[in-house]
Design an enzyme around this catalytic site. Sequence first.
Site, PDB file in Angstrom:
ATOM      1  N   THR A  16       0.833  -1.199   0.000  1.00 31.91           N
ATOM      2  CA  THR A  16       0.000   0.000   0.000  1.00 31.91           C
ATOM      3  C   THR A  16       0.872   1.256   0.000  1.00 31.91           C
ATOM      4  OG1 THR A  16      -0.116   0.388   2.402  1.00 31.91           O
ATOM      5  CG2 THR A  16      -1.581  -1.295   1.480  1.00 31.91           C
TER       6      THR A  16
ATOM      7  N   LYS B  61       6.972   3.842   0.957  1.00 33.19           N
ATOM      8  CA  LYS B  61       8.145   4.648   1.344  1.00 33.19           C
ATOM      9  C   LYS B  61       7.928   5.485   2.599  1.00 33.19           C
ATOM     10  CE  LYS B  61       8.049   6.156  -2.933  1.00 33.19           C
ATOM     11  NZ  LYS B  61       7.448   5.043  -3.683  1.00 33.19           N
TER      12      LYS B  61
ATOM     13  N   VAL C  99      13.110   2.444  -3.554  1.00 29.21           N
ATOM     14  CA  VAL C  99      13.885   3.218  -4.526  1.00 29.21           C
ATOM     15  C   VAL C  99      14.148   2.340  -5.748  1.00 29.21           C
ATOM     16  CG1 VAL C  99      15.983   4.540  -4.965  1.00 29.21           C
ATOM     17  CG2 VAL C  99      15.028   4.476  -2.656  1.00 29.21           C
TER      18      VAL C  99
ATOM     19  N   ALA D 286      12.022   0.610  -7.677  1.00 31.84           N
ATOM     20  CA  ALA D 286      11.150  -0.565  -7.879  1.00 31.84           C
ATOM     21  C   ALA D 286      11.964  -1.846  -7.778  1.00 31.84           C
ATOM     22  CB  ALA D 286      10.401  -0.460  -9.203  1.00 31.84           C
TER      23      ALA D 286
ATOM     24  N   LEU E 259      14.875  -2.525  -9.183  1.00 29.27           N
ATOM     25  CA  LEU E 259      16.329  -2.373  -9.347  1.00 29.27           C
ATOM     26  C   LEU E 259      17.051  -2.610  -8.021  1.00 29.27           C
ATOM     27  CD1 LEU E 259      16.521   0.838 -11.588  1.00 29.27           C
ATOM     28  CD2 LEU E 259      16.898  -1.532 -12.292  1.00 29.27           C
TER      29      LEU E 259
ATOM     30  N   GLY F  25      -0.207   2.722 -14.242  1.00 31.66           N
ATOM     31  CA  GLY F  25       0.354   2.303 -12.962  1.00 31.66           C
ATOM     32  C   GLY F  25       1.729   2.841 -12.655  1.00 31.66           C
TER      33      GLY F  25
ATOM     34  N   GLU G 184       1.808   7.034  -8.196  1.00 34.54           N
ATOM     35  CA  GLU G 184       1.077   6.671  -6.999  1.00 34.54           C
ATOM     36  C   GLU G 184      -0.413   6.911  -7.262  1.00 34.54           C
ATOM     37  OE1 GLU G 184       2.340   5.332  -4.364  1.00 34.54           O
ATOM     38  OE2 GLU G 184       4.483   5.752  -4.552  1.00 34.54           O
TER      39      GLU G 184
ATOM     40  N   ASP H 153       7.725  12.289  -3.810  1.00 32.18           N
ATOM     41  CA  ASP H 153       8.152  10.892  -3.957  1.00 32.18           C
ATOM     42  C   ASP H 153       9.662  10.806  -4.158  1.00 32.18           C
ATOM     43  OD1 ASP H 153       7.383   8.029  -4.317  1.00 32.18           O
ATOM     44  OD2 ASP H 153       8.270   8.366  -6.288  1.00 32.18           O
TER      45      ASP H 153
ATOM     46  N   LYS I 295      12.774   9.217  -1.762  1.00 35.08           N
ATOM     47  CA  LYS I 295      13.744   8.235  -2.254  1.00 35.08           C
ATOM     48  C   LYS I 295      15.185   8.679  -1.993  1.00 35.08           C
ATOM     49  CE  LYS I 295      10.684   6.404  -5.851  1.00 35.08           C
ATOM     50  NZ  LYS I 295      10.393   6.321  -7.306  1.00 35.08           N
TER      51      LYS I 295
ATOM     52  N   GLY J 188       6.291   0.643 -12.424  1.00 35.71           N
ATOM     53  CA  GLY J 188       5.417  -0.354 -13.021  1.00 35.71           C
ATOM     54  C   GLY J 188       5.123  -1.473 -12.044  1.00 35.71           C
TER      55      GLY J 188
END
Length: 814
Positions: A554, A578, A608, A610, A612, A663, A666, A677, A681, A796
């Site tokens: 969420t 986050k 941070v 996704a 990666l 998507g 947020e 955002d 990060k 994504g």
Amino acid sequence: MKILKFGGTSVANAINIKLVKNILQKNEGTKIGVVVSALGGITDLLLVTLELASKQNVNYRNSFNEIEERHLSTIKKLFSVTTQSSVLGKVKAELNDLETLLEGSYLIGEATPQLSDKIVSYGEILSSFIISEYLKVEGLDVSLKSGRELIITDEAFGKAAVDFERTNSICENYFNSTVHKITVVPGFVSSSHSGKATTLGRGGSDYSAAILTAAINAETLEIWTDVSGMYTANPKLVKQAKCVSYISYEEAMELSHFGAKVLYPPTIQPVLQKSIPIIIKNTFAPEDEGTKITKNNNDQGKTVRGISHVNNITLLSLEGPGMVGIPGISKRFFETMSLEGISIVMITQASSEHSICVGISDIDAEQAVAAVNKAFTYEITTNKIKKVIIESDLAIIALVGDNMKSHQGLSGKMFSTLGRNNVNIRAIAQGASERNISAVIRKEDVKKSLNTLHETFFEKNIKQLNLFVMGVGNVGAKFLNQIKKQRKYLQEELKLNVRVIGISNSRTMAFNENGISLDDWQNFLADGQKANPNKFIKIVKELNYRNSVFVDNTASDIIASSYSSYLNSSISVVTCNKIACSSEYSNYKELKRLAKQFNAPFLFETNVGAGLPIIDTLKHLIASGDKIKKIQAVLSGSLNFVFNNFDNNTSFHDVVKQAQEEGYTEPDPTIDLSGVDVMRKILILARESGYELEIDAIENDSFLPEESLKTSSNEQFFESLKKYENDFQKLYQNAVQKGSKLKYVAQFEDGKAKVGLQEIPENHDFYNLDGSDNIVLFYTERYANQPMIIKGAGAGADVTASGIFADVIRIGNF
């Protein structure tokens, strides 16, 4: 010759008795003795009935009627109308005698131990008669021999001591002389030298069978019950438990002592002395191999043979400075317990002699405390010894195995396994034989402990992870689908069994203690109960599963604030949310501290980049002794998607709307476009680099108009974007005229951080960043001139879900 004993469940009703008959028919070529228990539950019912009668409670008659009905209905189902009359007549006569005895107890308001022995014997007397008569009708060569004629005892009513010399002689003479192929003997019952009815106490039917086996030097003793042998753990609590093919007498006694109810420890003694094998078999699955108990377990490669437990334990501790160096304290303590008739399950004593701690049954706790405090009244009043300290609602869990003594590190492996799952150990004991390692734990931790230890010692290193997933929307649904697709690979290649136990969205939540089917989780969730984050936590804690992982998909601050509740219960947390890690620095550090203290990983790789491996790479750099000097990054996949697709042929509004629909943003797109955002990060990366930083210290050069930032709904926000379309087009045209591209960049250097839209020239590493890709440049002491670069899809549902999945796997390998 061999002896077969059938327990209460095996003879509980007519259907089960017919199964017993089938088993006996397969032994036609062998002379056998058959020891039977009372019909299942009758012994307890007799004791209840006697207690009611002795208290002059007329309800004893209702209990007696139930006893009568059980036996009469069994007869009617076993025998045809033409053959049942004589059996009914005999049983009714016995029941009349029983009723008379109960009536006498009711009239005098008393039940002596002698009367109790006489009354409780009726269970086996009645069952043995019914069974023997049924076997005769079925054509078997059967005789009935009373246990009172075969087993002679003293007159310690309730738990009589056997006169083995006399008993062995009687049994040997009888079985050598009988011409019948099958002799049925009621278990549990015996008689004194003077002919008074006695019983052999708890486990008496097993004991009767062992006495007869040893007396006649039988080939084997078969104990038929409702399980297919002795298991590596209680199969009702540990579904992966396996039947043990071979086990030694000593191992069997240890496991039985610690709760393996298929065998009662004293049973083994008569056969152990003569090395006669015991075979545990299943009446309801007679073809199963069962467990063979012998002098040697024939499986010397195994270290731990089984894991068992005893519930309802109270720890009783006596301690004080007046115990040190004073001889006789232990003697007085244990003598007091002995005189009270209290059985001690476990003993541990500090080497300083400052304390003695014993484990006893909960039902004996009050009596034990009063007796010990009384015995040490002088020492307590003079403050040499403290009053007895008690801890209740405990259990003992034990590892058992003959070969444990020759393997180092088993204790450490046991305790570290329990510790990783937040199982607090209150006391420890290990016998000199090193055949048993016992630990006292909370009663509510038993199931988790058994499963955790079984996984460690028996399941070929397959580790079970139990997931509780909050948020099953776009990312959450992809995550569940990935688990479904990879389940076989995880089990075969990574030795991980990943189960989803609980799921929740904002409306409903649902749980399945055996694991939710990922083929139909949507319908399962739809039928769930109303969602409640606090109740969700409560259920997760009550289930108390090993290797529990809470997964937060969420963007909720309420859910993020719950992480500490999970971590301090040793429940790992995996999150793409986050908010927690970008909250106040003190909260971030507290979550990290809790994760270490309670050995519960707190992983947030997807915070941070996704999917990666940005945070993981950063952790490895720091752990190896490198130091971060500067970070430059494009960290918003959504903003990169927006500015890569925005030009003079499209509207800014339409591109942002597309990003939201696909998507990349947020649920509230202002979080992305305002730079908040990205601020979160870069803040997280700075903190993971070892710097103390708060979000309000980050400089944010926002490109959005103030009006757009102040909107209170998505509808208002998108309308404001239309209003300022010309401003957005100017930003684009200015960058194009300079041969640059617009990128939203985050930077951290010298303890300071800033974010904002920048015009990136053609020769820059950020210039060709496509789609929703992210890029991070780490400048460190080792990577001073040429930075370490991490680049790839940074937004994504699929890649975010895969990043969450990777964190779950990391926990599995933890």
